[in-house]
Design a protein around this motif. Structure first.
Motif, PDB file in Angstrom:
ATOM      1  N   CYS A 101       0.835  -1.203   0.000  1.00 24.53           N
ATOM      2  CA  CYS A 101       0.000   0.000   0.000  1.00 24.53           C
ATOM      3  C   CYS A 101       0.871   1.256   0.000  1.00 24.53           C
ATOM      4  CB  CYS A 101      -0.927  -0.007   1.215  1.00 24.53           C
ATOM      5  SG  CYS A 101      -1.971   1.460   1.356  1.00 24.53           S
ATOM      6  N   ASN A 102       1.913   1.262   0.832  1.00 24.52           N
ATOM      7  CA  ASN A 102       2.804   2.420   0.875  1.00 24.52           C
ATOM      8  C   ASN A 102       3.523   2.623  -0.457  1.00 24.52           C
ATOM      9  OD1 ASN A 102       2.144   3.044   3.526  1.00 24.52           O
ATOM     10  ND2 ASN A 102       3.823   1.828   4.389  1.00 24.52           N
ATOM     11  N   GLU A 103       3.888   1.515  -1.105  1.00 25.66           N
ATOM     12  CA  GLU A 103       4.533   1.611  -2.418  1.00 25.66           C
ATOM     13  C   GLU A 103       3.575   2.217  -3.437  1.00 25.66           C
ATOM     14  OE1 GLU A 103       7.194   1.444  -5.500  1.00 25.66           O
ATOM     15  OE2 GLU A 103       7.594   1.121  -3.363  1.00 25.66           O
ATOM     16  N   LEU A 104       2.295   1.820  -3.367  1.00 26.45           N
ATOM     17  CA  LEU A 104       1.295   2.379  -4.282  1.00 26.45           C
ATOM     18  C   LEU A 104       1.114   3.872  -4.029  1.00 26.45           C
ATOM     19  CD1 LEU A 104      -0.816   1.863  -6.488  1.00 26.45           C
ATOM     20  CD2 LEU A 104      -2.474   1.408  -4.671  1.00 26.45           C
ATOM     21  N   LYS A 105       1.021   4.264  -2.779  1.00 25.65           N
ATOM     22  CA  LYS A 105       0.871   5.678  -2.448  1.00 25.65           C
ATOM     23  C   LYS A 105       2.048   6.487  -2.992  1.00 25.65           C
ATOM     24  CE  LYS A 105      -1.757   5.009   1.852  1.00 25.65           C
ATOM     25  NZ  LYS A 105      -1.726   5.171   3.326  1.00 25.65           N
ATOM     26  N   LYS A 106       3.239   5.950  -2.821  1.00 19.82           N
ATOM     27  CA  LYS A 106       4.448   6.627  -3.289  1.00 19.82           C
ATOM     28  C   LYS A 106       4.429   6.759  -4.815  1.00 19.82           C
ATOM     29  CE  LYS A 106       9.532   6.196  -2.982  1.00 19.82           C
ATOM     30  NZ  LYS A 106       9.848   5.955  -4.392  1.00 19.82           N
ATOM     31  N   TYR A 107       4.070   5.681  -5.496  1.00 18.30           N
ATOM     32  CA  TYR A 107       4.079   5.677  -6.954  1.00 18.30           C
ATOM     33  C   TYR A 107       3.056   6.675  -7.510  1.00 18.30           C
ATOM     34  CZ  TYR A 107       4.390   3.748 -11.681  1.00 18.30           C
ATOM     35  OH  TYR A 107       4.587   3.591 -13.034  1.00 18.30           O
ATOM     36  N   VAL A 108       1.882   6.717  -6.907  1.00 20.10           N
ATOM     37  CA  VAL A 108       0.850   7.653  -7.370  1.00 20.10           C
ATOM     38  C   VAL A 108       1.270   9.095  -7.089  1.00 20.10           C
ATOM     39  CG1 VAL A 108      -1.532   8.420  -7.028  1.00 20.10           C
ATOM     40  CG2 VAL A 108      -1.021   5.965  -7.141  1.00 20.10           C
ATOM     41  N   SER A 109       1.833   9.357  -5.916  1.00 17.38           N
ATOM     42  CA  SER A 109       2.238  10.727  -5.570  1.00 17.38           C
ATOM     43  C   SER A 109       3.363  11.225  -6.474  1.00 17.38           C
ATOM     44  CB  SER A 109       2.667  10.801  -4.104  1.00 17.38           C
ATOM     45  OG  SER A 109       3.858  10.064  -3.876  1.00 17.38           O
ATOM     46  N   GLU A 110       4.220  10.306  -6.928  1.00 18.33           N
ATOM     47  CA  GLU A 110       5.328  10.696  -7.809  1.00 18.33           C
ATOM     48  C   GLU A 110       4.881  10.898  -9.255  1.00 18.33           C
ATOM     49  OE1 GLU A 110       8.030   7.502  -7.264  1.00 18.33           O
ATOM     50  OE2 GLU A 110       8.977   8.353  -5.466  1.00 18.33           O
ATOM     51  N   ASN A 111       3.689  10.401  -9.599  1.00 16.22           N
ATOM     52  CA  ASN A 111       3.199  10.480 -10.983  1.00 16.22           C
ATOM     53  C   ASN A 111       1.755  10.971 -11.010  1.00 16.22           C
ATOM     54  OD1 ASN A 111       5.559   9.014 -12.422  1.00 16.22           O
ATOM     55  ND2 ASN A 111       4.969   7.576 -10.802  1.00 16.22           N
ATOM     56  N   PRO A 112       1.502  12.176 -10.508  1.00 12.86           N
ATOM     57  CA  PRO A 112       0.113  12.657 -10.401  1.00 12.86           C
ATOM     58  C   PRO A 112      -0.606  12.753 -11.746  1.00 12.86           C
ATOM     59  CG  PRO A 112       1.669  14.451 -10.050  1.00 12.86           C
ATOM     60  CD  PRO A 112       2.473  13.189 -10.048  1.00 12.86           C
ATOM     61  N   GLY A 113       0.127  13.100 -12.803  1.00 14.90           N
ATOM     62  CA  GLY A 113      -0.521  13.218 -14.107  1.00 14.90           C
ATOM     63  C   GLY A 113      -1.014  11.901 -14.662  1.00 14.90           C
ATOM     64  N   ALA A 114      -0.425  10.800 -14.185  1.00 15.90           N
ATOM     65  CA  ALA A 114      -0.827   9.468 -14.646  1.00 15.90           C
ATOM     66  C   ALA A 114      -2.000   8.911 -13.861  1.00 15.90           C
ATOM     67  CB  ALA A 114       0.358   8.512 -14.544  1.00 15.90           C
ATOM     68  N   PHE A 115      -2.355   9.560 -12.750  1.00 10.18           N
ATOM     69  CA  PHE A 115      -3.421   9.042 -11.886  1.00 10.18           C
ATOM     70  C   PHE A 115      -4.410  10.147 -11.523  1.00 10.18           C
ATOM     71  CE2 PHE A 115       0.168   6.190 -11.259  1.00 10.18           C
ATOM     72  CZ  PHE A 115      -0.428   4.942 -11.386  1.00 10.18           C
ATOM     73  N   LYS A 116      -4.746  10.983 -12.497  1.00  6.31           N
ATOM     74  CA  LYS A 116      -5.698  12.054 -12.239  1.00  6.31           C
ATOM     75  C   LYS A 116      -7.043  11.459 -11.832  1.00  6.31           C
ATOM     76  CE  LYS A 116      -5.842  15.465 -15.082  1.00  6.31           C
ATOM     77  NZ  LYS A 116      -5.946  16.243 -16.354  1.00  6.31           N
ATOM     78  N   PRO A 117      -7.656  11.950 -10.755  1.00  8.69           N
ATOM     79  CA  PRO A 117      -8.898  11.342 -10.255  1.00  8.69           C
ATOM     80  C   PRO A 117     -10.043  11.341 -11.256  1.00  8.69           C
ATOM     81  CG  PRO A 117      -7.932  12.774  -8.597  1.00  8.69           C
ATOM     82  CD  PRO A 117      -7.149  13.006  -9.860  1.00  8.69           C
ATOM     83  N   ASP A 118     -10.078  12.317 -12.169  1.00  8.39           N
ATOM     84  CA  ASP A 118     -11.201  12.385 -13.099  1.00  8.39           C
ATOM     85  C   ASP A 118     -11.084  11.391 -14.253  1.00  8.39           C
ATOM     86  OD1 ASP A 118      -9.013  13.845 -14.008  1.00  8.39           O
ATOM     87  OD2 ASP A 118     -10.239  15.131 -15.278  1.00  8.39           O
ATOM     88  N   VAL A 119      -9.922  10.720 -14.386  1.00  7.10           N
ATOM     89  CA  VAL A 119      -9.766   9.756 -15.483  1.00  7.10           C
ATOM     90  C   VAL A 119      -9.226   8.413 -14.999  1.00  7.10           C
ATOM     91  CG1 VAL A 119      -9.479  11.499 -17.276  1.00  7.10           C
ATOM     92  CG2 VAL A 119      -7.468  10.669 -16.034  1.00  7.10           C
TER      93      VAL A 119
END
Length: 406
Positions: A101-119
């Motif tokens: 879970c912590n790895e996922l949080k880190k990966y998403v925070s480092e790549n915000p454009g790849a995980f935009k909530p609206d898409v």
């Protein structure tokens, strides 16, 4: 008098033509229904991105958060495409753990454009009871809640859906070879579905999936009463899924088909299945917020398989230059019919032009010279004239150059 009758007739023809256009007018909102699965090979993005946009999809399935590079995911988001990405599939996002879970949080925070909530949409699990094959229904319920909580802690607006069940009539957890069973048996797909939903409810009724996922392959499906075609089996699989959802009080949830293709079906299955999915409504079973349609989204599997196209009769891209094959052209025509031409909402990252060997932004005689100097050689990449990146410079690459010559 004859002239008046002629003009009157013409007027009626034009009137009814306009009426027909209004009835069958494409609605851009329908684009979100059309999806695609990437397939088993890494997508050659420079080659495929313009084609994927042109295909007419609103979303795509990605089998792990890191499966598609952040650059590609961000660019696809700029093209207006939504992504369904999965956890409980591949390391480090396999079985839930605090570290994962912590790895996922880190990966998403480092790549915000790849995980935009609206898409960005999430699914916990791929094919339940099969991937992984030791995943019991009760174990899946706890895995779902844990991964759901992890994802919602990143952003509470992320929709989190269930994994998919292949069939209500298949034995789960899956046996080898695959076995079919009575739908009411204790080890059926239906029993698995009901068990994990009821288990989630008993643990925390507020943490049910935001949407429900299914696969729609020709797997153990019986045909509808009085029918004996494989297409009837496809329809029955979807109707039965909705019936079980109603039994479980899930009629107010969207139903997505994450994977299906023409394997095992006869005729023009892509066209027939799309028309069924887009037009079939049932006030007793369907989703009330979608005019009671049975299915809200569906993803054809696949975009492209292995580079040489082995076992890939359902792929929509040609095996050579990434253009749409006949199946892809049928997909595009149906998408255009119901959703119109796709529009890019933002300016995506520039994509290298196919046939541009020297990377100067145009396809011209200089690029032909590079191709000619390397013709017949085993060279890899556009800089050598290998425009389809298959490791050799040949006539196919010349055709790509010629089709893009400016």
């Amino acid at each position: 008098m004859l002239r008046k009758l002629f003009f009157l007739a013409v007027s009626f023809v034009l009137f009814f033509s306009l009426i027909s256009q209004r009835v069958f007018a494409a609605d851009p909102a329908n684009l979100k229904r059309f999806g695609i699965g990437w397939g088993y090979t890494t997508v050659d993005y420079d080659l495929y991105a313009p084609v994927v946009t042109d295909l007419g999809i609103g979303w795509y399935t990605d089998w792990a958060p890191h499966n598609t590079t952040p650059k590609i995911a961000e660019d696809m988001a700029k093209r207006g495409l939504e992504r369904l990405t999965l956890v409980l599939t591949r390391s480090p996002y396999r079985y839930y753990s605090t570290e994962g879970c912590n790895e996922l949080k880190k990966y998403v925070s480092e790549n915000p454009g790849a995980f935009k909530p609206d898409v960005t949409y999430w699914s916990v699990g791929n094919e339940l009871g099969y991937d992984p094959d030791d995943l019991t229904a009760n174990k899946y319920a706890t895995e779902f809640i844990s991964w759901r909580d992890c994802i919602k802690s990143i952003n509470p607006n992320y929709p989190v859906g269930s994994g998919a069940i292949t069939s209500m009539w298949v034995v789960l957890p899956r046996t080898y070879p695959l076995s079919c069973t009575d739908i009411e048996s204790a080890n059926s797909g239906k029993s698995y579905f009901k068990t994990y939903i009821n288990r989630i409810r008993s643990l925390n009724g507020n943490k049910l999936p935001d949407f429900i996922m299914m696969h729609a392959y020709n797997t153990c499906y019986p045909a509808l009463p009085g029918e004996n075609t494989n297409f009837s089996k496809f329809k029955n699989g979807i109707i039965t899924y909705r019936q079980v959802m109603k039994e479980l009080g899930l009629q107010n949830k969207e139903l997505w088909i994450k994977e299906f293709n023409s394997s095992g079906y006869e005729g023009d299955f892509l066209k027939d299945s799309f028309e069924f999915l887009l037009n079939t409504k049932d006030k007793d079973l369907g989703y009330p917020e979608d005019e009671y349609r049975l299915v809200q989204r569906f993803a054809w599997f696949m975009l492209k398989n292995t580079p040489d196209g082995i076992n890939s009769t359902s792929q929509v891209l040609a095996r050579t230059d990434g253009s749409l094959n006949s199946l892809g052209q049928t997909y595009r025509s149906i998408s255009r019919k119901y959703a119109g031409a796709p529009k890019i909402t933002n300016s995506p990252t520039p994509i290298k032009t196919r046939g541009d060997a020297n990377n100067d932004g145009k396809v011209d005689g200089a690029d032909y010279t590079i191709w000619l100097l390397n013709y017949g050689l085993d060279k890899n990449g556009p800089s050598f004239g290998d425009f389809n990146k298959d490791g050799k410079v040949d006539g196919i690459d010349y055709s790509i150059w010629l089709s893009n010559y400016q």
